[in-house]
Design an enzyme around this catalytic site. Structure first.
Site: not given
Length: 387
Positions: A93-94
Site C-alpha cells: 500500500d505504499e
DNA sequence: TCTGGGGTCCTAGGACCC
DNA sequence: TCTGGGGTCCTAGGACCC
C-alpha cells in the site's frame, strides 16, 4: 489498509472498532491492523487478539484476506501509473512516485497531490496520504506527518527540515528502529535535530548507515528512487499452534509451505535458483540456512528436496520449533531462463503438469489440488467459488 | 494465556581466486 | 622459521519496514 479494504467491501463495518486478525481462539493470533476506532481503545498492531478483546470486548474481528488486499493494491497502483510512469512500490500500500515532468505539476505540487488523492479515493475507496519532497527519505517523513493533517498532503523542502523534522524524536526517523533508537539515546541523542548536530565521530558504531543518518537529517543526502527490478525473494512461513519437537514432525508443514511458495513463483512467472529455510525456536531465536537448487525451478518437489537438505543442517537447538519459513531466492523470469544444456523430457513434462495445477487452482481455488502429505495449520477458508 | 507474515538491506567472517 | 595483498562471492544473523 487492511481495515480500509474490509470496510470498503462491507460498508456495515464503517465507523466501528475493527481489527484484522487471525482466529481469536488461537493463542498465537495477533492484530494485523486496527481501525482508528479500535485504536482509541488502546488496541494496536502486533497485540495478541485476546488482549484486544479484553480492551474492547465489542471489537469486530475480520480474518485477513490477501487476495482482497492485492486486488485493491493493483487498483491503487493503476491509478498512480496514470499520473507518472515512474512508480516504485515499497509495499502492498505504499509507493514512491517521480512526479518530475508530470503534466499536472504545472499547477503546483500540492494541487497535483490533491488530485492524485481524490482520484485514488474515487476509484478505489481508499484514503491515502501523500508526502512531497525532493528525495525519498524526506518524502516518507512528509507522508508520515501528512497522516495527521485533514488534507492528507504535506510538502517538505530541505529548508523546512529544521522546523518540522528536527523536533521529532529519533524513533520517528524512517530507518531507525528500536535497537538503533536505544543506542542513540545512550549517546544522549534524542531528537532528529540532535542527529543533525552530533559530531560525525559519534556514529562510528553504526556502520555505513551512521554516516547517512546525519546526511539525511541535514538534508544533504542525494539519493534517487529505489531501482526497479524483480523481487529479491518470494516466501511463506507459518507459526504453529503448538511448538514442534522434532524435525520429522515438521515434514507435513514443509511440504505444504514449499507447495505454496512454488505456486506463487508460477503465478508470478518466476523460477528460483536458491532456497532459504528458517526455523524459530521456542525462545524466539531464529536459525536460517540457504542453498542453491541444482537448476532454477518453480516445482514444489524441487523446493522440497532442497528444503529437506537444509533442514538436516539445522542444529538441535532450533527445537522446539514454533515457526517454519521457506524463501525462494535468485529469482529469474521463466521466459528469461537460459536454455537447458541437456533438455530433459521428464522435467518438461513435470513443468507442464505444474502449469496445469496452477490453472486448476486459479479456476477452482487453492484447495482444488493439494500436495500429498502436506498439512497446513491455517484455517481453510470456505471456498467462495464452488463451481 | 506473550510475541504474525511478507519483505529489503547490511554486516562480518570465511572460502576462494589471481 | 616463515608464510602478501586485493578482490569477489557466499552465508548466517540481525535491523528495519509495512
Amino acid at each position: 489498509m487492511f481495515a480500509s479494504c474490509a470496510a470498503a467491501e462491507d460498508p456495515s463495518l464503517r465507523g466501528l472498532p475493527l481489527v484484522v486478525a487471525g482466529d481469536p481462539g488461537d493463542r498465537r493470533s495477533i492484530v494485523l491492523t486496527a481501525s482508528y476506532e479500535a485504536r482509541s481503545f488502546g488496541v494496536h498492531t502486533a497485540m495478541p487478539v485476546r488482549e484486544a478483546l479484553r480492551l474492547c470486548p465489542h471489537v469486530r474481528i475480520v480474518p485477513p484476506d490477501r487476495a482482497l488486499y492485492e486486488r485493491y493494491s493493483r487498483q491503487l497502483f493503476d491509478v498512480l501509473r496514470d499520473f507518472t510512469p515512474v512508480v516504485r512500490p515499497v509495499s502492498i500500500d505504499e509507493a514512491y512516485l517521480d512526479l518530475a515532468g508530470c503534466p499536472g505539476l504545472a499547477a503546483g505540487p500540492l494541487q497535483l497531490a490533491s488530485v492524485i488523492r481524490r482520484t485514488v479515493a474515487e476509484r478505489t475507496g481508499l484514503q491515502v496520504s501523500i508526502g512531497l519532497a525532493e528525495g525519498p527519505w524526506l518524502a516518507k517523513m512528509a507522508a508520515d506527518l501528512a497522516k495527521k493533517r485533514p488534507d492528507g498532503v504535506l510538502l517538505l523542502l530541505a529548508r523546512d527540515i529544521p522546523e518540522f523534522v528536527w523536533p521529532l524524536g529519533v524513533e520517528a526517523f524512517h530507518g531507525i528502529g528500536p535497537k538503533t533508537a536505544a543506542k542513540l539515546r545512550q549517546l544522549g541523542i534524542r531528537t532528529i535535530g540532535d542527529i543533525a548536530h552530533a559530531d560525525p565521530a559519534a556514529f562510528s558504531g553504526f556502520g555505513a548507515y551512521g554516516r547517512r543518518m546525519r546526511d539525511l537529517a541535514l538534508g544533504t543526502d542525494r539519493e534517487g528512487l529505489p531501482e526497479d527490478g524483480p523481487p529479491v525473494s518470494i516466501s511463506s512461513e507459518e507459526t504453529f499452534a503448538r511448538d514442534i519437537l522434532a524435525p520429522e514432525a515438521l515434514h507435513p508443514h514443509l511440504v505444504a509451505i514449499c507447495d505454496r511458495v512454488a505456486e506463487r513463483l508460477r503465478g508470478e512467472g518466476y523460477v528460483a535458483g536458491g532456497l532459504g529455510l528458517r526455523l524459530r525456536n521456542s525462545d524466539f531465536r531464529d536459525y536460517s540456512r540457504q542453498g542453491r537448487l541444482p537448476a532454477p525451478s518453480a516445482r514444489a518437489e524441487d523446493l522440497r528436496s532442497e528444503a529437506q537438505a537444509l533442514l538436516r543442517r539445522m542444529p538441535a537447538t532450533a527445537f522446539p520449533c514454533r515457526l517454519l519459513g521457506i524463501a525462494a531466492h535468485r529469482l529469474v523470469r521463466v521466459d528469461a531462463r537460459p536454455p537447458e544444456l541437456f533438455p530433459d523430457d521428464a522435467a518438461q513434462r513435470r513443468d507442464q503438469l505444474w502449469q496445469a495445477v496452477t490453472e486448476v487452482r486459479r479456476r477452482f481455488g487453492a484447495d482444488a489440488v493439494r500436495p500429498l502429505g502436506g498439512q497446513s495449520a491455517r484455517p481453510r477458508k470456505p471456498s467462495r467459488d464452488t463451481r
